[in-house]
Design a protein around this motif. Sequence first.
Motif, PDB file in Angstrom:
ATOM      1  N   PHE A  33      -9.974  -8.990   6.399  1.00 24.90           N
ATOM      2  CA  PHE A  33      -9.744  -7.551   6.320  1.00 24.90           C
ATOM      3  C   PHE A  33      -9.213  -7.275   4.916  1.00 24.90           C
ATOM      4  O   PHE A  33      -8.085  -7.643   4.592  1.00 24.90           O
ATOM      5  N   PRO A  34     -10.019  -6.658   4.049  1.00 25.81           N
ATOM      6  CA  PRO A  34      -9.616  -6.458   2.655  1.00 25.81           C
ATOM      7  C   PRO A  34      -8.359  -5.592   2.525  1.00 25.81           C
ATOM      8  O   PRO A  34      -7.972  -4.881   3.460  1.00 25.81           O
ATOM      9  N   THR A  35      -7.781  -5.620   1.352  1.00 26.55           N
ATOM     10  CA  THR A  35      -6.561  -4.860   1.075  1.00 26.55           C
ATOM     11  C   THR A  35      -6.769  -3.385   1.404  1.00 26.55           C
ATOM     12  O   THR A  35      -7.762  -2.779   1.014  1.00 26.55           O
ATOM     13  N   HIS A  36      -5.784  -2.837   2.148  1.00 25.92           N
ATOM     14  CA  HIS A  36      -5.821  -1.431   2.536  1.00 25.92           C
ATOM     15  C   HIS A  36      -4.396  -0.968   2.836  1.00 25.92           C
ATOM     16  O   HIS A  36      -3.470  -1.773   2.867  1.00 25.92           O
ATOM     17  N   ILE A  37      -4.243   0.338   3.049  1.00 23.46           N
ATOM     18  CA  ILE A  37      -2.955   0.920   3.433  1.00 23.46           C
ATOM     19  C   ILE A  37      -3.174   1.843   4.616  1.00 23.46           C
ATOM     20  O   ILE A  37      -4.317   2.239   4.910  1.00 23.46           O
ATOM     21  N   HIS A  38      -2.079   2.193   5.287  1.00 21.46           N
ATOM     22  CA  HIS A  38      -2.116   3.150   6.388  1.00 21.46           C
ATOM     23  C   HIS A  38      -1.177   4.305   6.067  1.00 21.46           C
ATOM     24  O   HIS A  38      -0.132   4.101   5.439  1.00 21.46           O
ATOM     25  N   ASN A  54      -1.104 -10.862   4.036  1.00 22.30           N
ATOM     26  CA  ASN A  54      -0.640 -11.148   2.674  1.00 22.30           C
ATOM     27  C   ASN A  54      -0.155 -12.592   2.565  1.00 22.30           C
ATOM     28  O   ASN A  54       0.847 -12.880   1.916  1.00 22.30           O
ATOM     29  N   ALA A  71       0.415  -1.858   0.875  1.00 20.29           N
ATOM     30  CA  ALA A  71      -0.881  -2.528   0.708  1.00 20.29           C
ATOM     31  C   ALA A  71      -0.835  -3.916   1.334  1.00 20.29           C
ATOM     32  O   ALA A  71       0.087  -4.684   1.073  1.00 20.29           O
ATOM     33  N   HIS A  72      -1.831  -4.203   2.165  1.00 16.92           N
ATOM     34  CA  HIS A  72      -1.893  -5.505   2.832  1.00 16.92           C
ATOM     35  C   HIS A  72      -3.333  -5.888   3.121  1.00 16.92           C
ATOM     36  O   HIS A  72      -4.208  -5.045   3.208  1.00 16.92           O
ATOM     37  N   GLU A  73      -3.540  -7.203   3.223  1.00 19.64           N
ATOM     38  CA  GLU A  73      -4.823  -7.756   3.634  1.00 19.64           C
ATOM     39  C   GLU A  73      -4.543  -8.746   4.741  1.00 19.64           C
ATOM     40  O   GLU A  73      -3.394  -9.153   4.940  1.00 19.64           O
TER      41      GLU A  73
END
Length: 88
Positions: A33-38, A54, A71-73
């Motif tokens: 799951f590529p780097t993204h934010i919520h 991460n 930001a997390h993957e």
Amino acid sequence: MIERIDPPGDPERALRDSGHEPHAWSAGPHAHFPTHIHARPKRLFVVHGSISFNGEQLTAPAGIRIPAGFAHEADAGANGVECVEAFE
């Protein structure tokens, strides 16, 4: 920063009882799951298998809280993963 939280015995029920709308999902071995934010904080419980966020490994039973805007993957483990999560 991702915060570890104690997993309840029944994560789906605990999330529902606390007023959240739980969602169960699973991913196969080594899914990425590529780097993204919520936009909102998320609580996530690993109920089977493992996943790393991460680079921090979580193996069932485990729980985390991801703050809004962080930001997390993630990478599912060798045997895949099953999780229950809900936005706060």
